[in-house]
Design a protein around this motif. Structure first.
Motif, PDB file in Angstrom:
ATOM      1  N   LEU A 196     -44.812  44.670 -55.118  1.00  0.00           N
ATOM      2  CA  LEU A 196     -45.300  43.303 -54.946  1.00  0.00           C
ATOM      3  C   LEU A 196     -45.576  42.981 -53.486  1.00  0.00           C
ATOM      4  CD1 LEU A 196     -42.777  41.600 -57.397  1.00  0.00           C
ATOM      5  CD2 LEU A 196     -45.217  41.953 -57.816  1.00  0.00           C
ATOM      6  N   MET A 197     -46.700  42.304 -53.244  1.00  0.00           N
ATOM      7  CA  MET A 197     -47.055  41.826 -51.909  1.00  0.00           C
ATOM      8  C   MET A 197     -47.676  40.445 -52.017  1.00  0.00           C
ATOM      9  SD  MET A 197     -48.950  44.696 -49.636  1.00  0.00           S
ATOM     10  CE  MET A 197     -48.644  46.437 -49.798  1.00  0.00           C
ATOM     11  N   ALA A 198     -47.341  39.567 -51.083  1.00  0.00           N
ATOM     12  CA  ALA A 198     -48.078  38.314 -50.947  1.00  0.00           C
ATOM     13  C   ALA A 198     -49.450  38.657 -50.377  1.00  0.00           C
ATOM     14  CB  ALA A 198     -47.329  37.359 -50.022  1.00  0.00           C
ATOM     15  N   ALA A 199     -50.511  38.213 -51.056  1.00  0.00           N
ATOM     16  CA  ALA A 199     -51.862  38.658 -50.695  1.00  0.00           C
ATOM     17  C   ALA A 199     -52.861  37.523 -50.820  1.00  0.00           C
ATOM     18  CB  ALA A 199     -52.288  39.817 -51.602  1.00  0.00           C
ATOM     19  N   ASP A 200     -53.957  37.663 -50.107  1.00  0.00           N
ATOM     20  CA  ASP A 200     -55.068  36.734 -50.162  1.00  0.00           C
ATOM     21  C   ASP A 200     -55.548  36.580 -51.604  1.00  0.00           C
ATOM     22  OD1 ASP A 200     -57.460  35.359 -48.689  1.00  0.00           O
ATOM     23  OD2 ASP A 200     -58.403  36.822 -50.019  1.00  0.00           O
ATOM     24  N   GLY A 201     -55.642  35.331 -52.068  1.00  0.00           N
ATOM     25  CA  GLY A 201     -56.007  35.080 -53.457  1.00  0.00           C
ATOM     26  C   GLY A 201     -57.339  35.684 -53.860  1.00  0.00           C
ATOM     27  N   PRO A 202     -58.431  35.412 -53.133  1.00  0.00           N
ATOM     28  CA  PRO A 202     -59.716  36.010 -53.505  1.00  0.00           C
ATOM     29  C   PRO A 202     -59.699  37.533 -53.480  1.00  0.00           C
ATOM     30  CG  PRO A 202     -60.072  34.129 -52.068  1.00  0.00           C
ATOM     31  CD  PRO A 202     -58.589  34.364 -52.103  1.00  0.00           C
ATOM     32  N   ALA A 203     -59.007  38.140 -52.494  1.00  0.00           N
ATOM     33  CA  ALA A 203     -58.925  39.605 -52.448  1.00  0.00           C
ATOM     34  C   ALA A 203     -58.182  40.138 -53.662  1.00  0.00           C
ATOM     35  CB  ALA A 203     -58.232  40.056 -51.161  1.00  0.00           C
ATOM     36  N   ASN A 204     -57.131  39.439 -54.062  1.00  0.00           N
ATOM     37  CA  ASN A 204     -56.367  39.855 -55.233  1.00  0.00           C
ATOM     38  C   ASN A 204     -57.212  39.764 -56.491  1.00  0.00           C
ATOM     39  OD1 ASN A 204     -54.071  40.617 -56.755  1.00  0.00           O
ATOM     40  ND2 ASN A 204     -53.527  38.484 -57.091  1.00  0.00           N
ATOM     41  N   GLN A 205     -58.013  38.715 -56.596  1.00  0.00           N
ATOM     42  CA  GLN A 205     -58.897  38.568 -57.757  1.00  0.00           C
ATOM     43  C   GLN A 205     -59.977  39.652 -57.764  1.00  0.00           C
ATOM     44  OE1 GLN A 205     -58.359  36.321 -60.295  1.00  0.00           O
ATOM     45  NE2 GLN A 205     -56.467  35.995 -59.157  1.00  0.00           N
ATOM     46  N   GLU A 206     -60.484  39.976 -56.575  1.00  0.00           N
ATOM     47  CA  GLU A 206     -61.494  41.033 -56.463  1.00  0.00           C
ATOM     48  C   GLU A 206     -60.923  42.382 -56.896  1.00  0.00           C
ATOM     49  OE1 GLU A 206     -64.397  41.808 -52.879  1.00  0.00           O
ATOM     50  OE2 GLU A 206     -62.540  42.902 -52.522  1.00  0.00           O
ATOM     51  N   LYS A 207     -59.696  42.655 -56.526  1.00  0.00           N
ATOM     52  CA  LYS A 207     -59.048  43.919 -56.898  1.00  0.00           C
ATOM     53  C   LYS A 207     -58.873  44.023 -58.404  1.00  0.00           C
ATOM     54  CE  LYS A 207     -54.538  46.194 -56.716  1.00  0.00           C
ATOM     55  NZ  LYS A 207     -53.171  46.169 -56.119  1.00  0.00           N
ATOM     56  N   GLY A 208     -58.428  42.939 -59.044  1.00  0.00           N
ATOM     57  CA  GLY A 208     -58.195  42.969 -60.490  1.00  0.00           C
ATOM     58  C   GLY A 208     -57.207  44.059 -60.864  1.00  0.00           C
ATOM     59  N   ALA A 209     -57.582  44.900 -61.820  1.00  0.00           N
ATOM     60  CA  ALA A 209     -56.733  46.010 -62.248  1.00  0.00           C
ATOM     61  C   ALA A 209     -57.187  47.318 -61.616  1.00  0.00           C
ATOM     62  CB  ALA A 209     -56.743  46.130 -63.769  1.00  0.00           C
ATOM     63  N   GLY A 210     -57.896  47.230 -60.489  1.00  0.00           N
ATOM     64  CA  GLY A 210     -58.447  48.425 -59.857  1.00  0.00           C
ATOM     65  C   GLY A 210     -57.396  49.335 -59.254  1.00  0.00           C
ATOM     66  N   ASP A 211     -57.725  50.620 -59.172  1.00  0.00           N
ATOM     67  CA  ASP A 211     -56.875  51.582 -58.487  1.00  0.00           C
ATOM     68  C   ASP A 211     -57.529  51.949 -57.158  1.00  0.00           C
ATOM     69  OD1 ASP A 211     -58.911  53.407 -59.067  1.00  0.00           O
ATOM     70  OD2 ASP A 211     -57.865  54.272 -60.783  1.00  0.00           O
ATOM     71  N   ALA A 212     -56.983  52.945 -56.467  1.00  0.00           N
ATOM     72  CA  ALA A 212     -57.491  53.300 -55.138  1.00  0.00           C
ATOM     73  C   ALA A 212     -58.910  53.842 -55.169  1.00  0.00           C
ATOM     74  CB  ALA A 212     -56.557  54.326 -54.489  1.00  0.00           C
ATOM     75  N   ALA A 213     -59.369  54.307 -56.324  1.00  0.00           N
ATOM     76  CA  ALA A 213     -60.734  54.827 -56.427  1.00  0.00           C
ATOM     77  C   ALA A 213     -61.765  53.707 -56.507  1.00  0.00           C
ATOM     78  CB  ALA A 213     -60.870  55.729 -57.655  1.00  0.00           C
ATOM     79  N   THR A 214     -61.328  52.507 -56.880  1.00  0.00           N
ATOM     80  CA  THR A 214     -62.277  51.400 -57.061  1.00  0.00           C
ATOM     81  C   THR A 214     -62.053  50.258 -56.093  1.00  0.00           C
ATOM     82  OG1 THR A 214     -60.847  50.390 -58.753  1.00  0.00           O
ATOM     83  CG2 THR A 214     -62.551  51.922 -59.506  1.00  0.00           C
ATOM     84  N   TRP A 215     -60.889  50.193 -55.438  1.00  0.00           N
ATOM     85  CA  TRP A 215     -60.629  49.079 -54.522  1.00  0.00           C
ATOM     86  C   TRP A 215     -59.603  49.488 -53.471  1.00  0.00           C
ATOM     87  CZ3 TRP A 215     -56.780  46.029 -52.524  1.00  0.00           C
ATOM     88  CH2 TRP A 215     -57.176  44.836 -51.894  1.00  0.00           C
ATOM     89  N   LEU A 216     -59.927  49.152 -52.215  1.00  0.00           N
ATOM     90  CA  LEU A 216     -58.999  49.305 -51.097  1.00  0.00           C
ATOM     91  C   LEU A 216     -59.080  48.051 -50.242  1.00  0.00           C
ATOM     92  CD1 LEU A 216     -59.705  53.003 -50.016  1.00  0.00           C
ATOM     93  CD2 LEU A 216     -57.564  52.129 -51.003  1.00  0.00           C
ATOM     94  N   PRO A 217     -58.003  47.685 -49.557  1.00  0.00           N
ATOM     95  CA  PRO A 217     -58.037  46.485 -48.710  1.00  0.00           C
ATOM     96  C   PRO A 217     -59.079  46.600 -47.604  1.00  0.00           C
ATOM     97  CG  PRO A 217     -55.772  47.254 -49.034  1.00  0.00           C
ATOM     98  CD  PRO A 217     -56.673  48.322 -49.570  1.00  0.00           C
ATOM     99  N   LYS A 218     -59.705  45.474 -47.264  1.00  0.00           N
ATOM    100  CA  LYS A 218     -60.663  45.450 -46.160  1.00  0.00           C
ATOM    101  C   LYS A 218     -59.983  45.757 -44.834  1.00  0.00           C
ATOM    102  CE  LYS A 218     -64.019  42.320 -48.281  1.00  0.00           C
ATOM    103  NZ  LYS A 218     -64.704  41.009 -48.186  1.00  0.00           N
TER     104      LYS A 218
END
Length: 265
Positions: A196-218
């Motif tokens: 668990l991490m406190a994270a930017d709301g829009p970034a968290n929504q963008e990530k969704g259920a993605g893994d490292a192959a589909t989403w990485l932090p900016k």
């Protein structure tokens, strides 16, 4: 006659060298084109974002550990990555959030629910609502996924700006082994501070259920820690990875080969 034959051979040799150079340049241009139209175009437009290189995991002063299925492997994240099973995704049709228990339980039995535990752990200058030692009302953070400075204020709208992200998304976990865990083990996975991490709301929504192959932090500074944390969670709950996910994780860790695994200590 001899001089003319020698000149002919030199000219022919120079011609072959010129053709070889042209072929080499052509192959290089082709490789560059392949790179650009796969990963390169995204790297080219990706904004330069800086931020923290790590995120908090555990505070023994007031948190109690959540017991995972297996201990997090000690040592390098690259070595732990090699120890993860590689398989395809299972069906997501049967995924329900309720399969991981009620959201934000007090799994560690410290008297506070998990959401407030994580806010307290991750925020600086924490303020509580009147009469409560658990309910976080305010605080500040340099958010790990975007590097953005966020002032948190509890409220129906403002709370959405800072969300609690599952580092290994529960939907991803469900497709990669969590279906085989017990309800109690899935509850631990959903409430483990390691995940668990406190994270930017829009970034968290963008990530969704993605893994490292589909989403990485900016924020590229956090990527090594983020991937190591995903590997640590998957190892400690017996989850697997896909081949594209493994390759994406390896690429990140190639830039930080000494990155250790992450554990709640």
């Amino acid at each position: 006659m001899t001089a003319s034959w020698s000149a002919y051979r030199r000219a022919r040799r120079r011609s072959r060298q010129a053709w070889a150079l042209l072929v080499l340049l052509g192959l290089s241009a082709m490789a560059a084109g392949v790179w650009f139209f796969t990963a390169g175009q995204f790297a080219a437009v990706e904004p330069a974002v800086s931020g923290p290189s790590e995120a908090p995991v555990f505070d023994a002063a007031w948190m109690k550990p959540v017991v995972p299925v297996y201990p997090v492997p000690q040592g390098s994240a690259k070595a732990a990555l090699q120890g993860l099973a590689v398989k395809g995704r299972a069906s997501k049709d049967t995924y329900r959030r309720e399969a991981f228990g009620q959201a934000w339980q007090d799994v560690d039995r410290n008297g506070c629910d998990t959401r407030n535990d994580i806010l307290r752990r991750d925020l600086a200058g924490v303020g509580f609502t009147e009469g409560s030692k658990c309910r976080v009302a305010s605080g500040s953070i340099v958010e790990p996924y975007t590097g953005r400075a966020v002032e948190f204020r509890r409220g129906p709208e403002s709370s959405k700006e800072l969300q609690i992200d599952h580092v290994v998304a529960l939907g991803d976990a469900w497709q990669k082994g969590a279906q085989g865990l017990t309800l109690q083990q899935r509850q631990s996975l959903a409430n483990d501070p390691l995940n668990l991490m406190a994270a930017d709301g829009p970034a968290n929504q963008e990530k969704g259920a993605g893994d490292a192959a589909t989403w990485l932090p900016k924020n590229k500074n956090i990527r090594c820690h983020y991937v190591a944390r995903q590997i640590s969670v998957k190892a400690s709950y017996g989850l697997w990875i896909t081949q594209p996910e493994k390759e994406a994780m390896r690429r990140v860790l190639d830039s930080c080969p000494d990155q250790p695994t992450v554990a709640a200590k």
